[in-house]
Every structure is written in structure tokens, then in C-alpha cells.
Enzyme design. Structure first.
Site, PDB file in Angstrom:
ATOM      1  N   HIS A  40       0.841  -1.196   0.000  1.00  0.00           N
ATOM      2  CA  HIS A  40       0.000   0.000   0.000  1.00  0.00           C
ATOM      3  C   HIS A  40       0.875   1.244   0.000  1.00  0.00           C
ATOM      4  O   HIS A  40       1.393   1.668   1.041  1.00  0.00           O
ATOM      5  CB  HIS A  40      -0.923   0.035   1.217  1.00  0.00           C
ATOM      6  CG  HIS A  40      -1.940   1.132   1.156  1.00  0.00           C
ATOM      7  ND1 HIS A  40      -3.236   0.923   0.724  1.00  0.00           N
ATOM      8  CD2 HIS A  40      -1.856   2.455   1.433  1.00  0.00           C
ATOM      9  CE1 HIS A  40      -3.898   2.068   0.760  1.00  0.00           C
ATOM     10  NE2 HIS A  40      -3.079   3.019   1.193  1.00  0.00           N
ATOM     11  N   CYS A  41       1.053   1.823  -1.174  1.00  0.00           N
ATOM     12  CA  CYS A  41       1.777   3.080  -1.306  1.00  0.00           C
ATOM     13  C   CYS A  41       1.150   3.864  -2.457  1.00  0.00           C
ATOM     14  O   CYS A  41       0.340   3.328  -3.220  1.00  0.00           O
ATOM     15  CB  CYS A  41       3.270   2.862  -1.537  1.00  0.00           C
ATOM     16  SG  CYS A  41       3.680   1.770  -2.926  1.00  0.00           S
ATOM     17  N   HIS A  42       1.482   5.141  -2.545  1.00  0.00           N
ATOM     18  CA  HIS A  42       0.884   6.026  -3.544  1.00  0.00           C
ATOM     19  C   HIS A  42       1.970   6.787  -4.288  1.00  0.00           C
ATOM     20  O   HIS A  42       3.132   6.840  -3.852  1.00  0.00           O
ATOM     21  CB  HIS A  42      -0.028   7.066  -2.873  1.00  0.00           C
ATOM     22  CG  HIS A  42      -1.029   6.508  -1.922  1.00  0.00           C
ATOM     23  ND1 HIS A  42      -2.177   5.882  -2.341  1.00  0.00           N
ATOM     24  CD2 HIS A  42      -1.055   6.491  -0.566  1.00  0.00           C
ATOM     25  CE1 HIS A  42      -2.881   5.510  -1.283  1.00  0.00           C
ATOM     26  NE2 HIS A  42      -2.217   5.864  -0.189  1.00  0.00           N
ATOM     27  N   TYR A  48      -7.863  17.698  -1.667  1.00  0.00           N
ATOM     28  CA  TYR A  48      -6.582  18.245  -1.214  1.00  0.00           C
ATOM     29  C   TYR A  48      -5.626  18.313  -2.394  1.00  0.00           C
ATOM     30  O   TYR A  48      -5.814  17.623  -3.404  1.00  0.00           O
ATOM     31  CB  TYR A  48      -5.974  17.383  -0.096  1.00  0.00           C
ATOM     32  CG  TYR A  48      -5.665  15.955  -0.524  1.00  0.00           C
ATOM     33  CD1 TYR A  48      -4.462  15.614  -1.144  1.00  0.00           C
ATOM     34  CD2 TYR A  48      -6.594  14.928  -0.313  1.00  0.00           C
ATOM     35  CE1 TYR A  48      -4.183  14.312  -1.536  1.00  0.00           C
ATOM     36  CE2 TYR A  48      -6.333  13.626  -0.710  1.00  0.00           C
ATOM     37  CZ  TYR A  48      -5.127  13.328  -1.318  1.00  0.00           C
ATOM     38  OH  TYR A  48      -4.864  12.034  -1.707  1.00  0.00           O
ATOM     39  N   THR A  51      -6.704   9.645  -4.135  1.00  0.00           N
ATOM     40  CA  THR A  51      -7.926  10.377  -4.428  1.00  0.00           C
ATOM     41  C   THR A  51      -7.660  11.719  -5.091  1.00  0.00           C
ATOM     42  O   THR A  51      -8.510  12.229  -5.820  1.00  0.00           O
ATOM     43  CB  THR A  51      -8.755  10.599  -3.154  1.00  0.00           C
ATOM     44  OG1 THR A  51      -7.977  11.317  -2.191  1.00  0.00           O
ATOM     45  CG2 THR A  51      -9.186   9.271  -2.548  1.00  0.00           C
ATOM     46  N   ARG A  95     -14.529  12.505   4.605  1.00  0.00           N
ATOM     47  CA  ARG A  95     -13.771  13.751   4.435  1.00  0.00           C
ATOM     48  C   ARG A  95     -12.960  13.761   3.137  1.00  0.00           C
ATOM     49  O   ARG A  95     -12.431  14.795   2.744  1.00  0.00           O
ATOM     50  CB  ARG A  95     -12.834  13.960   5.623  1.00  0.00           C
ATOM     51  CG  ARG A  95     -11.840  12.855   5.818  1.00  0.00           C
ATOM     52  CD  ARG A  95     -11.015  12.985   7.083  1.00  0.00           C
ATOM     53  NE  ARG A  95     -10.349  11.753   7.422  1.00  0.00           N
ATOM     54  CZ  ARG A  95      -9.297  11.261   6.806  1.00  0.00           C
ATOM     55  NH1 ARG A  95      -8.777  11.936   5.791  1.00  0.00           N
ATOM     56  NH2 ARG A  95      -8.754  10.127   7.161  1.00  0.00           N
ATOM     57  N   TYR A 111     -11.902   1.347   1.674  1.00  0.00           N
ATOM     58  CA  TYR A 111     -11.341   2.252   2.668  1.00  0.00           C
ATOM     59  C   TYR A 111     -12.496   2.917   3.401  1.00  0.00           C
ATOM     60  O   TYR A 111     -13.309   3.617   2.785  1.00  0.00           O
ATOM     61  CB  TYR A 111     -10.447   3.286   1.980  1.00  0.00           C
ATOM     62  CG  TYR A 111      -9.710   4.227   2.911  1.00  0.00           C
ATOM     63  CD1 TYR A 111      -9.361   3.853   4.204  1.00  0.00           C
ATOM     64  CD2 TYR A 111      -9.342   5.503   2.472  1.00  0.00           C
ATOM     65  CE1 TYR A 111      -8.669   4.717   5.038  1.00  0.00           C
ATOM     66  CE2 TYR A 111      -8.645   6.373   3.306  1.00  0.00           C
ATOM     67  CZ  TYR A 111      -8.310   5.974   4.586  1.00  0.00           C
ATOM     68  OH  TYR A 111      -7.635   6.832   5.422  1.00  0.00           O
ATOM     69  N   ASP A 152       2.098   3.130   3.230  1.00  0.00           N
ATOM     70  CA  ASP A 152       1.213   4.273   2.965  1.00  0.00           C
ATOM     71  C   ASP A 152       2.002   5.509   2.521  1.00  0.00           C
ATOM     72  O   ASP A 152       1.490   6.627   2.578  1.00  0.00           O
ATOM     73  CB  ASP A 152       0.331   4.615   4.169  1.00  0.00           C
ATOM     74  CG  ASP A 152      -0.849   5.513   3.791  1.00  0.00           C
ATOM     75  OD1 ASP A 152      -1.391   5.351   2.685  1.00  0.00           O
ATOM     76  OD2 ASP A 152      -1.221   6.396   4.595  1.00  0.00           O
TER      77      ASP A 152
END
Length: 311
Positions: free
Chosen positions: A38-40, A56, A84, A137, A164, A263
């Protein structure tokens, strides 16, 4: 789609924290073949613009920096999860997956009207799942009917759905999750409230849901879940100690369906930016034996994302 280098990059969201500038080298030696599940990647914004509807605007955190971090930490493979801030434009994620030459897989965000050819192209690039985000959020209300149609579309491809959500919302979501015709992967242990009892009814409900539906569970995001924070315990590299009892239960109860991820680059943190070397050392407290660590870090993610190599 990527744009040329003259594209204006919007200002970063005020208070946004950049990734740790100098992560430490972990003392824990990871097993060969470790997977960051799990990384972005964020941008770079001049090549991969952020979505107009984003909640954001992050700083750039592209694939080159991710690859460098993984080399330092001893991580061999990665699963890049669509962020996102990029919406349903998966270009940055796909670029990061393709650049890894088979050592990466991707989890995409798609819309219900995606065409068969685009789905096939994502599969060829290395995508093996779709993420459904229910954190209020971060996204507007998730349309479950549309998400169910997406799940039906990807089922014949052997993909899974990553979900999620926050712990308080599980009672409203679990019936819908149970109808999906694909394997489920749960981000960040369902975001438990770590001030509560890890043997209490709320976390028990989550674990029973995961067991009943044969879910995969990510032991990740300790830095986001923790209340005690990064302070060392007894002078040791043992930060985020309040998360350990929850993560340890998951590792022990779901030994063959538990995953781990950094993450990175740790989106939406406002109080501190974690040292990724310390996050690696945290694994030793969560998975206390070499066998548990190998299953968590190598065997399980290989079975889910590279089954052709792990058979």
C-alpha cells in the site's frame, strides 16, 4: 492524461506535510522479496495533473522517490494504490507500475462507464484491483449501485476491490460489502479507534466481518491511527505502541490474508511526518516471528498480486 511541462501546478494545501526528508535505515532486516502492498504516487503535477474535484492538493511525490525509498528500506516490490487527489485519471499510478518492470502492481479508481478496452489496458499495465473510498472527508457520498456495477465488471478479470472506510461506518456498509462478487481487501485494519479495547466489541465486530467474508486485511497506517504517536517506548525504536495490540490480533488471526504497506507518502497527516525506517521496525512488534513476517511481507502479497509466480 499527462500534460507538457508548462502546465501550472496548483498551490499545495496549507499545512500539508512533505515526506520525511531523510528516512532512517531500519534495524529490522526485511525478508527477501518484501512487498509494500500500500503506497501512492502524487504527480509530479506538471506531468500528471491533480483532479479538479480533489479534496486536497499534495506536494509532488513521484515514482523515482518511491523507488529510492524502497531500495533503502529493502523492499523488492510494491502495490501502487490510486490516490484520491488524482480522481479516476490513473496515469500517474500506471506510469509508476510500468516503470517497475513487473515488480509492481496497481489498484485503480474507475468510473462505471469505463470501456472494456480501457479495463484491458489497465490489466495489461499491471492493475489488479479497484479502490472504493468511503471516508467522508475525502470523497462525496459513494454511490453503492455504481460501485456494485464496477465490481461485476472486474470480477471476470480476477481483480479485487480495496475498501477504505472508518470503523464507525462499518455497520452501515457491511451488508453492501458482503454482496460484492470479488475478493475484498480492507485498508488500514478498518481504521479502528486505538483508544478502545483491542478485545472489545467494536474491533471484534470488524474481525468477525473480515473472517465471515474471507477479506484480506492491511496492517498499515500505524502513524495515522496512533494517539501516542512516534515517541520511542523504553528508549527503543518502538513508536506507535498503541496500535500494536490491534495489528497483532490481525496478524495472528488472519495469517494467510494479512498484508503490510507503508502508505508512503503519508497523505493528509498534519501533526508529524513518519520516518519510514521506523515504520519498518514497527513490523517486528506486530509480527513477532520470522514466519509471521514472511507471510505478512512476502507470501501473502505474492499470492494476491503475483499468483502466477507464487503457485
Amino acid at each position: 492524461m499527462p500534460t507538457d511541462s508548462t502546465t501550472a501546478v496548483p498551490a499545495v494545501t496549507p499545512g500539508w506535510l512533505a515526506p520525511h526528508p531523510a528516512p532512517s535505515t531500519p534495524t529490522l532486516e526485511l525478508p527477501a522479496g518484501t512487498v509494500d502492498a500500500h503506497c501512492h504516487v502524487f504527480g509530479p503535477g506538471d506531468r500528471f495533473p491533480f483532479a479538479p474535484e480533489r479534496k486536497y492538493t499534495p506536494c509532488d511525490a513521484g515514482r523515482d522517490r518511491l523507488e529510492s525509498l524502497h531500495e533503502q528500506l529493502g523492499i523488492a516490490r510494491r502495490v501502487v494504490v490510486q490516490a484520491t487527489c488524482h480522481g479516476a485519471d490513473n496515469s500517474a499510478m500506471v506510469d509508476a507500475v510500468r516503470s517497475a518492470a513487473g515488480r509492481a502492481r496497481g489498484v485503480a479508481t474507475v468510473r462505471p462507464d469505463i470501456g472494456d478496452a480501457e479495463l484491458a489496458a489497465l490489466h495489461e499495465a499491471g492493475v489488479r484491483g479497484v479502490r472504493f473510498n468511503f471516508v467522508k472527508r475525502l470523497v462525496d457520498a459513494a454511490p453503492t449501485d455504481e460501485l456494485a456495477r464496477i465490481a461485476a465488471r472486474i470480477a471476470p478479470m480476477g481483480w479485487h476491490v480495496v475498501v477504505y472506510f472508518e470503523a464507525a461506518d462499518l455497520p452501515d456498509l457491511e451488508d453492501f460489502f458482503a454482496t460484492l462478487p470479488v475478493p475484498l481487501v480492507i485498508d488500514h485494519m478498518g481504521r479502528p479507534d486505538v483508544t478502545r479495547d483491542p478485545d472489545g466489541p467494536e474491533f471484534d465486530r470488524f474481525l468477525r466481518f473480515a473472517d465471515r467474508n474471507r477479506c484480506w486485511v492491511k496492517v498499515s497506517c500505524s502513524e495515522r491511527l496512533s494517539v501516542t504517536g512516534p515517541a520511542a517506548l523504553d528508549g527503543e525504536r518502538h513508536a506507535y505502541a498503541d496500535v500494536v495490540p490491534f495489528a497483532r490480533r490481525v496478524v495472528e488471526e488472519f495469517g494467510d490474508r494479512v498484508l503490510w504497506g507503508t502508505d508512503w507518502p503519508h497523505p493528509n497527516l498534519t501533526d508529524h511526518m513518519p520516518d519510514d525506517g521506523l515504520l519498518v521496525d514497527h513490523v517486528a512488534h506486530v509480527a513477532g516471528t520470522a514466519d509471521l513476517r514472511r507471510r505478512l511481507l512476502v507470501d501473502n502479497p505474492m499470492a494476491l498480486y503475483w499468483p502466477e509466480e507464487s503457485a
